[in-house]
Motif scaffolding. Structure first.
Motif, PDB file in Angstrom:
ATOM      1  N   ARG A 133     -40.098 -16.681  19.864  1.00  0.00           N
ATOM      2  CA  ARG A 133     -38.663 -16.424  20.001  1.00  0.00           C
ATOM      3  C   ARG A 133     -38.280 -16.332  21.473  1.00  0.00           C
ATOM      4  O   ARG A 133     -39.077 -15.932  22.310  1.00  0.00           O
ATOM      5  CB  ARG A 133     -38.308 -15.106  19.351  1.00  0.00           C
ATOM      6  N   LYS A 134     -37.051 -16.686  21.756  1.00  0.00           N
ATOM      7  CA  LYS A 134     -36.536 -16.550  23.113  1.00  0.00           C
ATOM      8  C   LYS A 134     -36.279 -15.083  23.404  1.00  0.00           C
ATOM      9  O   LYS A 134     -35.806 -14.346  22.548  1.00  0.00           O
ATOM     10  CB  LYS A 134     -35.226 -17.306  23.275  1.00  0.00           C
ATOM     11  N   LEU A 135     -36.599 -14.673  24.603  1.00  0.00           N
ATOM     12  CA  LEU A 135     -36.298 -13.309  25.006  1.00  0.00           C
ATOM     13  C   LEU A 135     -34.818 -13.204  25.343  1.00  0.00           C
ATOM     14  O   LEU A 135     -34.235 -14.134  25.914  1.00  0.00           O
ATOM     15  CB  LEU A 135     -37.136 -12.915  26.220  1.00  0.00           C
ATOM     16  N   PRO A 136     -34.188 -12.087  25.030  1.00  0.00           N
ATOM     17  CA  PRO A 136     -32.759 -11.953  25.336  1.00  0.00           C
ATOM     18  C   PRO A 136     -32.533 -11.845  26.839  1.00  0.00           C
ATOM     19  O   PRO A 136     -33.351 -11.284  27.567  1.00  0.00           O
ATOM     20  CB  PRO A 136     -32.365 -10.657  24.628  1.00  0.00           C
ATOM     21  N   ARG A 137     -31.426 -12.403  27.294  1.00  0.00           N
ATOM     22  CA  ARG A 137     -31.070 -12.325  28.707  1.00  0.00           C
ATOM     23  C   ARG A 137     -30.586 -10.924  29.025  1.00  0.00           C
ATOM     24  O   ARG A 137     -29.987 -10.243  28.187  1.00  0.00           O
ATOM     25  CB  ARG A 137     -29.958 -13.325  29.022  1.00  0.00           C
ATOM     26  N   LEU A 138     -30.831 -10.475  30.237  1.00  0.00           N
ATOM     27  CA  LEU A 138     -30.417  -9.130  30.631  1.00  0.00           C
ATOM     28  C   LEU A 138     -28.939  -9.056  30.987  1.00  0.00           C
ATOM     29  O   LEU A 138     -28.314  -8.013  30.846  1.00  0.00           O
ATOM     30  CB  LEU A 138     -31.269  -8.646  31.804  1.00  0.00           C
ATOM     31  N   THR A 139     -28.392 -10.151  31.491  1.00  0.00           N
ATOM     32  CA  THR A 139     -26.969 -10.184  31.848  1.00  0.00           C
ATOM     33  C   THR A 139     -26.319 -11.375  31.182  1.00  0.00           C
ATOM     34  O   THR A 139     -26.985 -12.261  30.653  1.00  0.00           O
ATOM     35  CB  THR A 139     -26.785 -10.304  33.374  1.00  0.00           C
ATOM     36  N   GLN A 140     -25.018 -11.411  31.230  1.00  0.00           N
ATOM     37  CA  GLN A 140     -24.278 -12.552  30.681  1.00  0.00           C
ATOM     38  C   GLN A 140     -23.842 -13.518  31.776  1.00  0.00           C
ATOM     39  O   GLN A 140     -23.019 -14.388  31.547  1.00  0.00           O
ATOM     40  CB  GLN A 140     -23.038 -12.042  29.913  1.00  0.00           C
ATOM     41  N   LEU A 141     -24.434 -13.359  32.966  1.00  0.00           N
ATOM     42  CA  LEU A 141     -24.112 -14.253  34.080  1.00  0.00           C
ATOM     43  C   LEU A 141     -24.772 -15.611  33.863  1.00  0.00           C
ATOM     44  O   LEU A 141     -25.783 -15.712  33.166  1.00  0.00           O
ATOM     45  CB  LEU A 141     -24.630 -13.648  35.391  1.00  0.00           C
ATOM     46  N   PRO A 142     -24.226 -16.657  34.485  1.00  0.00           N
ATOM     47  CA  PRO A 142     -24.912 -17.956  34.429  1.00  0.00           C
ATOM     48  C   PRO A 142     -26.305 -17.844  35.046  1.00  0.00           C
ATOM     49  O   PRO A 142     -26.553 -17.005  35.920  1.00  0.00           O
ATOM     50  CB  PRO A 142     -24.013 -18.881  35.260  1.00  0.00           C
ATOM     51  N   LEU A 143     -27.219 -18.682  34.581  1.00  0.00           N
ATOM     52  CA  LEU A 143     -28.617 -18.590  35.001  1.00  0.00           C
ATOM     53  C   LEU A 143     -28.779 -18.719  36.517  1.00  0.00           C
ATOM     54  O   LEU A 143     -29.540 -17.983  37.131  1.00  0.00           O
ATOM     55  CB  LEU A 143     -29.442 -19.660  34.281  1.00  0.00           C
ATOM     56  N   GLY A 144     -28.068 -19.666  37.135  1.00  0.00           N
ATOM     57  CA  GLY A 144     -28.165 -19.850  38.586  1.00  0.00           C
ATOM     58  C   GLY A 144     -27.735 -18.616  39.359  1.00  0.00           C
ATOM     59  O   GLY A 144     -28.352 -18.224  40.344  1.00  0.00           O
TER      60      GLY A 144
END
Length: 84
Positions: free
Chosen positions: A5-16
């Motif tokens: 499974r993909k790990l959840p992102r810590l923020t909702q900011l764009p990846l860059g």
């Protein structure tokens, strides 16, 4: 075969933006650590003659002499390594 499974992102900011933000934080931490621990000598009044420092750092230093116990251990190891 199931993919992990993909790990959840810590923020909702764009990846860059997230990567750039983390790099800026890392660089800031490394700079603070470098300035704190490596920027200045402990004794500012203490200076060494450049010539003696160069001689000490660039000269060949013989290996330290072995103690009698180290010589004894070395002889034991060499005797064990000989084929029977």
């Amino acid at each position: 075969m199931r993919l992990p499974r993909k790990l959840p992102r810590l923020t909702q900011l764009p990846l860059g933006v997230e990567i750039t933000l983390l790099l800026v934080i890392k660089i800031a931490l490394i700079t603070v650590l470098a300035k704190t621990f490596f920027a200045h000598p402990q004794a500012k009044h203490m200076q060494m003659p450049v010539q003696s420092v160069e001689q000490r750092m660039l000269s060949f230093a013989p290996p330290p002499a072995a103690t009698p116990q180290q010589q004894y251990q070395h002889q034991d190891l060499s005797a064990k390594q000989q084929p029977e």
